[in-house]
Design a protein around this motif. Structure first.
Motif, PDB file in Angstrom:
ATOM      1  N   LEU A  74       3.498 -12.423 -58.816  1.00 23.13           N
ATOM      2  CA  LEU A  74       2.846 -11.697 -59.912  1.00 23.13           C
ATOM      3  C   LEU A  74       2.598 -10.230 -59.567  1.00 23.13           C
ATOM      4  CD1 LEU A  74       0.284 -14.190 -61.405  1.00 23.13           C
ATOM      5  CD2 LEU A  74       1.957 -12.878 -62.677  1.00 23.13           C
TER       6      LEU A  74
ATOM      7  N   VAL B  50       3.857  -7.566 -61.934  1.00 24.47           N
ATOM      8  CA  VAL B  50       3.112  -7.503 -63.192  1.00 24.47           C
ATOM      9  C   VAL B  50       1.805  -6.734 -62.980  1.00 24.47           C
ATOM     10  CG1 VAL B  50       1.965  -8.835 -65.004  1.00 24.47           C
ATOM     11  CG2 VAL B  50       4.067  -9.713 -63.954  1.00 24.47           C
ATOM     12  N   ILE B  51       1.092  -7.118 -61.937  1.00 27.97           N
ATOM     13  CA  ILE B  51      -0.199  -6.504 -61.678  1.00 27.97           C
ATOM     14  C   ILE B  51      -0.057  -5.037 -61.288  1.00 27.97           C
ATOM     15  CG2 ILE B  51      -2.217  -6.604 -60.155  1.00 27.97           C
ATOM     16  CD1 ILE B  51      -1.966  -9.625 -60.215  1.00 27.97           C
ATOM     17  N   ASP B  52       0.983  -4.735 -60.515  1.00 29.16           N
ATOM     18  CA  ASP B  52       1.243  -3.339 -60.163  1.00 29.16           C
ATOM     19  C   ASP B  52       1.508  -2.512 -61.414  1.00 29.16           C
ATOM     20  OD1 ASP B  52       0.913  -3.880 -57.529  1.00 29.16           O
ATOM     21  OD2 ASP B  52       3.034  -3.827 -56.999  1.00 29.16           O
ATOM     22  N   ALA B  53       2.341  -3.049 -62.300  1.00 31.10           N
ATOM     23  CA  ALA B  53       2.678  -2.322 -63.524  1.00 31.10           C
ATOM     24  C   ALA B  53       1.425  -2.086 -64.358  1.00 31.10           C
ATOM     25  CB  ALA B  53       3.722  -3.112 -64.333  1.00 31.10           C
ATOM     26  N   LEU B  54       0.589  -3.101 -64.417  1.00 26.66           N
ATOM     27  CA  LEU B  54      -0.647  -3.012 -65.196  1.00 26.66           C
ATOM     28  C   LEU B  54      -1.593  -1.976 -64.600  1.00 26.66           C
ATOM     29  CD1 LEU B  54      -1.522  -4.606 -67.683  1.00 26.66           C
ATOM     30  CD2 LEU B  54      -2.800  -6.118 -66.176  1.00 26.66           C
ATOM     31  N   ALA B  55      -1.715  -1.994 -63.273  1.00 26.32           N
ATOM     32  CA  ALA B  55      -2.603  -1.051 -62.597  1.00 26.32           C
ATOM     33  C   ALA B  55      -2.093   0.370 -62.772  1.00 26.32           C
ATOM     34  CB  ALA B  55      -2.707  -1.400 -61.114  1.00 26.32           C
TER      35      ALA B  55
ATOM     36  N   PHE C   4      -6.542 -11.278 -63.902  1.00 30.07           N
ATOM     37  CA  PHE C   4      -5.805 -10.207 -63.243  1.00 30.07           C
ATOM     38  C   PHE C   4      -6.646  -9.555 -62.142  1.00 30.07           C
ATOM     39  CE2 PHE C   4      -3.267 -10.209 -67.222  1.00 30.07           C
ATOM     40  CZ  PHE C   4      -2.011 -10.300 -66.661  1.00 30.07           C
ATOM     41  N   HIS C   5      -7.919  -9.435 -62.436  1.00 33.46           N
ATOM     42  CA  HIS C   5      -8.811  -8.803 -61.475  1.00 33.46           C
ATOM     43  C   HIS C   5      -8.900  -9.631 -60.185  1.00 33.46           C
ATOM     44  CE1 HIS C   5     -12.374  -5.833 -61.500  1.00 33.46           C
ATOM     45  NE2 HIS C   5     -11.993  -6.049 -60.259  1.00 33.46           N
TER      46      HIS C   5
ATOM     47  N   LEU D 261      -1.511 -20.564 -58.080  1.00 27.93           N
ATOM     48  CA  LEU D 261      -1.486 -19.125 -57.816  1.00 27.93           C
ATOM     49  C   LEU D 261      -2.410 -18.755 -56.663  1.00 27.93           C
ATOM     50  CD1 LEU D 261      -1.455 -17.861 -61.502  1.00 27.93           C
ATOM     51  CD2 LEU D 261       0.467 -17.941 -59.920  1.00 27.93           C
TER      52      LEU D 261
ATOM     53  N   SER E 138       3.349 -16.596 -70.099  1.00 30.63           N
ATOM     54  CA  SER E 138       2.623 -15.871 -69.059  1.00 30.63           C
ATOM     55  C   SER E 138       1.158 -15.733 -69.422  1.00 30.63           C
ATOM     56  CB  SER E 138       3.205 -14.467 -68.877  1.00 30.63           C
ATOM     57  OG  SER E 138       4.566 -14.527 -68.502  1.00 30.63           O
ATOM     58  N   MET E 139       0.909 -15.297 -70.640  1.00 33.89           N
ATOM     59  CA  MET E 139      -0.463 -15.032 -71.041  1.00 33.89           C
ATOM     60  C   MET E 139      -1.312 -16.294 -71.139  1.00 33.89           C
ATOM     61  SD  MET E 139      -0.654 -11.974 -70.766  1.00 33.89           S
ATOM     62  CE  MET E 139      -2.377 -11.780 -71.221  1.00 33.89           C
TER      63      MET E 139
ATOM     64  N   GLY F 274      -5.507  -9.592 -58.392  1.00 34.70           N
ATOM     65  CA  GLY F 274      -5.309  -8.288 -57.767  1.00 34.70           C
ATOM     66  C   GLY F 274      -6.112  -8.162 -56.487  1.00 34.70           C
ATOM     67  N   THR F 275      -7.330  -8.639 -56.543  1.00 35.08           N
ATOM     68  CA  THR F 275      -8.189  -8.581 -55.356  1.00 35.08           C
ATOM     69  C   THR F 275      -7.625  -9.432 -54.231  1.00 35.08           C
ATOM     70  OG1 THR F 275     -10.135  -8.252 -56.753  1.00 35.08           O
ATOM     71  CG2 THR F 275     -10.532  -8.977 -54.492  1.00 35.08           C
TER      72      THR F 275
ATOM     73  N   ILE G 155      -1.450 -18.528 -69.063  1.00 37.61           N
ATOM     74  CA  ILE G 155      -1.954 -18.756 -67.710  1.00 37.61           C
ATOM     75  C   ILE G 155      -2.864 -17.624 -67.256  1.00 37.61           C
ATOM     76  CG2 ILE G 155      -1.214 -18.722 -65.293  1.00 37.61           C
ATOM     77  CD1 ILE G 155       1.150 -20.365 -66.092  1.00 37.61           C
TER      78      ILE G 155
END
Lengths: 119, 119
Positions: free
Chosen positions: A98, A101-106, A33-34, A74, A23-24, A37-38, A26
């Motif tokens: 994704l 993943v992004i939700d969890a990170l945010a 992520f930014h 992506l 994952s990382m 996410g946007t 990529i």
DNA sequence: GAAAGTAGTTTCCAATTGGAAAGTATCAAA
DNA sequence: TTTGATACTTTCCAATTGGAAACTACTTTC
């Protein structure tokens, strides 16, 4: 007494760790992520839109990161034949996977901020 | 016709993006997720254990990354007074709050692998 | 014809990242 | 006393990352 066994070498664990590395590989870099996410929030953004939305990024990095993300299926890049040529970037269906993943990170980021700045 | 409004400048969105940046500022680098994932699975690992478990890492990087993680209260470092001095690294309660992020990342990595290497 | 907006690319440079190898220090077993 | 194990640190170096600024190229608007 036995000698120390080689700790937990469960194959499950190894697979999991490999998956994280995959994952990382990529999603590495300062901006992936930014950008993702946007694009998940606001679909169909132009290059200049992203340049304004992704705070602090320069055109070189944005261009390079978008190419990376496009290569990995992506994000979509669609050139519109408008008067001044415009390009629409959007997240792919695959890219949407994704979101967890992004939700969890945010979510974690919000809690982190709360945990340091008083409260 | 109106001029193009400044796209979605919802404060929610801005906060979310900031949160992602905050998370990544702590979790950046090639090894953080890997180390944290390892410590979440197998608690109380020594330095040499981690050196063996985290595939490919060198002692310099491991040392530096552990210091970073300790500073951010994500891992504990406990020196045991054994004959040859040993150190026990473990994840903190706070570090465990990263489990959802790491799980999501691992899950996505597994699916990603599946999606590229044939069915 | 100059300015401004579209979407980038190129160049140049500085900082960061990260790896290999060797070194430090302590202790125990062979 | 030499080897090996613990836990690092240090040094040296190469590669990567990333930023600022300038530049290309096309079109529309003033």
């Amino acid at each position: 007494m036995k000698k120390k066994a080689t700790i937990n070498n469960t194959p499950v664990c190894q697979m999991r760790m490999q998956a994280i590395s995959d994952s990382m590989s990529i999603l590495s870099g300062k901006w992936k992520f930014h950008i993702l996410g946007t694009l998940i929030e606001g679909d169909k953004l132009g290059f200049m839109d992203l340049l304004r939305e992704v705070d602090g990024i320069g055109s070189k990095m944005l261009s390079k990161e978008l190419q990376d993300l496009e290569m990995n299926r992506l994000v979509n890049r669609k050139v519109m034949d408008t008067k001044p040529i415009t390009v629409q970037y959007s997240i792919t269906e695959y890219g949407k996977t994704l979101a967890p993943v992004i939700d969890a990170l945010a979510k974690w980021g919000v809690d982190y901020k709360r945990s340091i700045s008083g409260k």
